[in-house]
Scaffold this active site. Structure first.
Site, PDB file in Angstrom:
ATOM      1  N   TRP A 102       0.820  -1.213   0.000  1.00 35.70           N
ATOM      2  CA  TRP A 102       0.000   0.000   0.000  1.00 35.70           C
ATOM      3  C   TRP A 102       0.850   1.257   0.000  1.00 35.70           C
ATOM      4  CZ3 TRP A 102      -4.441  -0.561  -1.905  1.00 35.70           C
ATOM      5  CH2 TRP A 102      -5.154  -1.757  -1.717  1.00 35.70           C
ATOM      6  N   ASP A 171      -1.432   6.726   6.647  1.00 37.43           N
ATOM      7  CA  ASP A 171      -2.580   5.902   6.268  1.00 37.43           C
ATOM      8  C   ASP A 171      -2.836   4.913   7.403  1.00 37.43           C
ATOM      9  OD1 ASP A 171      -4.398   4.122   5.225  1.00 37.43           O
ATOM     10  OD2 ASP A 171      -3.234   3.616   3.440  1.00 37.43           O
ATOM     11  N   LYS A 195     -12.487  -1.265   7.508  1.00 38.79           N
ATOM     12  CA  LYS A 195     -11.752  -2.239   8.310  1.00 38.79           C
ATOM     13  C   LYS A 195     -12.139  -2.134   9.785  1.00 38.79           C
ATOM     14  CE  LYS A 195      -8.001  -1.939   4.945  1.00 38.79           C
ATOM     15  NZ  LYS A 195      -8.168  -3.229   4.301  1.00 38.79           N
TER      16      LYS A 195
END
Length: 360
Positions: A102, A171, A195
């Site tokens: 990511w 993030d 999430k």
């Protein structure tokens, strides 16, 4: 059909109490005769939900007054571009740490907007550890330093932040509200909701107010400007109303659990139980540097890879769902976010021990 233990990395499990409350309010929210999905986002009813969500989040994370909470759409992947588009105006570069899939995607998107300095990388060791902070290459005149403190795919999590005067942009999609963080150490935190917060469709952004002024409103699309979004309370256009409503219910549930400090202790216990089972076995293994193992995403592999399909088939039959590792790395992965009860991890551990006994 009874509920299963869902170990999906995202969209992930939601607390059953939240789902039950949303179900009860689906047709008639608070006696108004309509669903949240049918409300005008300009109505007093929805505005009250938005105000509640922001207030609960601010309490849960102890967000200082000099930060703004902004809700955006497009997922964290859209933020990979939206962040440099907003924050690099007047700067020649931005610094990024490369610690997994990511963070790599984030820096590639940023390179379309600015000169990206890869300040540190663990690519040479297959992203199994965190780069040594003492050897980072940081340009202190850059716009910011971007981090992905938890790599969902690889199961890697930072245990500290680098020392720098640069605004840290992080993030936290996989870890927000799972552990206590000092928001004041960040210039910006962003997190896809799917999430630990709610359904897919909304991104939480916690932005230090002085950074909002970097948005170049003459060149940015109106709905991409963080400054415009903050001034319009995230409602330049229609926001993802139902996702924000469900996020507010999750925040309410989390307050009922005792807040972030209480859920963090449960998460520590869940992770310790699962990693302990892996480490005490020659049948299972985890590739990540022990110091940097993620509490939220636990990858593991079998000593005999030919048994993976059998493991996944039998675990699903046992009510343990979505344990396959990401397609890019294979193996297994258990995502044990806030909504995963300790009983779910205990059920997984019991299955793993029984499977090892059968096939080991």
């Amino acid at each position: 059909m009874s509920r299963v233990y869902n170990f999906c990395s995202g969209p992930a499990a939601l607390p059953e109490a939240v789902l039950a409350k949303a179900q009860a309010e689906l047709l008639d929210w608070h006696g108004k005769g309509v669903s949240v999905m049918e409300m005008s986002h300009r109505s007093d009813e929805f505005v009250s939900i938005l105000v509640s969500a922001k207030a609960r989040l601010a309490r849960l994370m102890n967000i200082p007054d000099d930060y703004e909470i902004v809700f955006t759409q497009g997922g964290a992947s859209a933020s990979f571009a939206q962040i440099p588009a907003n924050l690099t105006s007047g700067f020649d570069s931005a610094c990024y740490l490369d610690t997994g899939a990511w963070s790599t995607k984030a820096l590639k998107e940023a390179s379309k907007y600015t000169n990206v300095i890869v300040s540190g990388s663990s690519k040479d060791v297959n992203y199994t550890t965190v780069p040594d902070f003492s050897s980072l290459v940081l340009d202190e005149t850059a716009a910011y330093l971007h981090l992905t403190p938890n790599e969902t795919i690889g199961g890697l999590e930072f245990d500290a932040l680098p020392e720098t005067d640069l605004p840290i942009v992080a993030d936290l999609s996989s870890t927000i509200l799972s552990r206590q963080v000092d928001v004041s150490k960040y210039g910006m935190i962003y997190a896809g909701a799917q999430k630990n917060v709610g359904p897919a469709g909304v991104v939480i952004n916690i932005i230090r107010k002085d950074l909002l002024a970097r948005s170049d409103n003459d060149s940015l699309p109106t709905v991409w400007s963080y400054e415009n979004l903050a001034k319009n309370d995230s409602m330049i256009n229609t926001p993802p109303t139902f996702a924000i409503y469900l996020a507010d219910l999750v925040f309410e549930w989390l307050e009922g659990q005792g807040g972030v400090s209480a859920i963090e202790q449960i998460n520590i216990e869940k992770a310790a139980l699962l990693y302990g089972t892996i480490d005490n076995s020659t049948f299972y293994s985890n590739p990540i540097d022990v110091r940097y193992r993620s509490r939220m995403n636990v990858p593991f592999i079998l000593a005999d890879e030919s048994l993976e399909k059998t493991f996944l088939a039998e675990s699903e039959a046992a009510g343990l769902k979505t344990l396959a590792g990401h397609r890019s790395v294979g193996g297994m992965r258990a995502s044990i976010y806030n909504a995963m009860p300790k009983a779910g991890v205990e059920a997984l551990v019991d299955f793993m021990l029984a499977f090892e006994k059968r096939y080991g």
